[in-house]
Design a protein around this motif. Structure first.
Motif, mmCIF file in Angstrom:
data_model
loop_
_atom_site.group_PDB
_atom_site.id
_atom_site.type_symbol
_atom_site.label_atom_id
_atom_site.label_comp_id
_atom_site.label_asym_id
_atom_site.label_seq_id
_atom_site.Cartn_x
_atom_site.Cartn_y
_atom_site.Cartn_z
ATOM 1 N N MET A 235 1.251 3.518 -3.165
ATOM 2 C CA MET A 235 0.128 4.296 -3.697
ATOM 3 C C MET A 235 0.525 5.758 -3.924
ATOM 4 S SD MET A 235 -3.726 4.538 -2.188
ATOM 5 C CE MET A 235 -3.157 5.039 -0.563
ATOM 6 N N PHE B 165 -0.701 3.317 -8.402
ATOM 7 C CA PHE B 165 0.451 2.871 -7.639
ATOM 8 C C PHE B 165 1.726 2.963 -8.485
ATOM 9 C CE2 PHE B 165 -3.054 1.164 -5.405
ATOM 10 C CZ PHE B 165 -2.667 0.904 -4.102
ATOM 11 N N TRP C 226 0.824 -1.203 0.000
ATOM 12 C CA TRP C 226 0.000 0.000 0.000
ATOM 13 C C TRP C 226 0.861 1.257 0.000
ATOM 14 C CZ3 TRP C 226 -5.034 0.227 -1.022
ATOM 15 C CH2 TRP C 226 -5.780 -0.960 -0.905
#
Length: 308
Positions: free
Chosen positions: A210, A303, A207
């Motif tokens: 991102m 991303f 994550w």
């Protein structure tokens, strides 16, 4: 035309021979009154020139033709016939009704599909294997697939234009019929859900990759990928507007808030945008998520890396 008489073992009853072509009956048809039997192709061709029975000259209409009797078909099925590919080396004799299946599987059939033994995976008619070139034929197949894809793309765009016209028409008469807005909304929602289901589920490995403030080239590349994926045009604009943190919901609005909510990210149902390190998070996929983590109809996350 009937089967060549010389292909059969033993004598063939005269009743099983077509009076027109003098071959053994193929796809037999009988006339209604005199019950004379003929090959289907033979009698149809005959009746296109004259409307009489070839044997007794009685008047016949093409509409009068009927399938041969069960007894006649049973007699034909008992006959033993040589394979169609006897000239290629097949020595088999088989019942007439077994001939089609045998010929499809016969090893002497020059057109029998055979796998390439050099590793390309293509299936080639047996008589073309000697001229088969893996690279050339694979390229040819790719060209044909691209042509088909281009044709489908054109057809899809035509359908999209018609759909957009229909939606514009519905919107134009909303003021006349109060039920129309609900119909349009339901239509658009169904369209969105159908598109969403065509996208594969994505798994986010990192994550931290991102991009909450993606640059214009990245956004434009994702926009094009959404259009190519079949995303409804009106939805593309909405989703791309929701690809920057300035439009994100309260639960994703700042780096600090995202850090506090990082453990909830894995609960998102994310859909991969084909060909890009980007996903869509659609509200219709995430009805169980907290409302402060969602936007209608959805949002885009781009991303730098970390998407499977």
């Amino acid at each position: 035309m009937g089967f060549d008489l010389n292909r059969f073992q033993g004598a063939v009853d005269e009743e099983l021979i077509c009076p027109i072509c003098s071959g053994v009956l193929e796809n037999p048809i009988q006339l209604p009154d005199c019950e004379h039997a003929f090959c289907r192709d033979c009698i149809v061709q005959w009746l296109s020139r004259r409307r009489t029975c070839p044997v007794d000259r009685l008047h016949v209409s093409p509409d009068d033709l009927k399938p041969a009797s069960r007894i006649l078909n049973n007699l034909l099925c008992r006959l033993n016939i040589e394979c169609d590919y006897s000239s290629f080396g097949c020595k088999s004799y088989l019942k007439l009704d077994q001939l089609p299946n045998h010929c499809n599987e016969c090893d002497f059939n020059p057109e029998k599909p055979s796998p390439c033994e050099h590793g390309c995976g293509l299936t080639i008619p047996k008589d073309q294997l000697k001229d088969h070139n893996c690279v050339r034929d694979m390229r040819s197949m790719v060209v044909k697939l691209k042509e088909q894809l281009n044709l489908l793309t054109v057809q899809y765009r035509e359908v999209r234009r018609e759909v957009d016209k229909l939606k514009d028409c519905c919107r134009s008469i909303q003021s006349v019929n109060p039920n129309i807005p609900a119909i349009v909304e339901s239509f658009e929602q169904d369209e969105i859900e159908r598109w969403v289901q065509t996208l594969p589920r994505a798994r986010i490995k990192r994550w931290g990759g991102m991009m909450s403030t993606p640059d214009s080239p990245s956004q434009e590349a994702v926009r094009k990928a959404l259009i190519d994926s079949g995303c409804p045009i009106h939805l593309v604009t909405e989703l791309m507007e929701n690809s920057h943190e300035r439009r994100w919901p309260p639960g994703l609005s700042t780096l600090e808030i995202r850090a506090r909510n990082r453990f909830t990210y894995n609960n998102f149902v994310c859909r991969k945008i084909p060909g890009r390190q980007a996903v869509v998070v659609m509200s219709c996929d995430n009805t169980r998520m907290n409302p402060d983590m969602l936007l209608e109809p959805g949002l885009v996350m781009i991303f730098a890396h970390g998407i499977e």
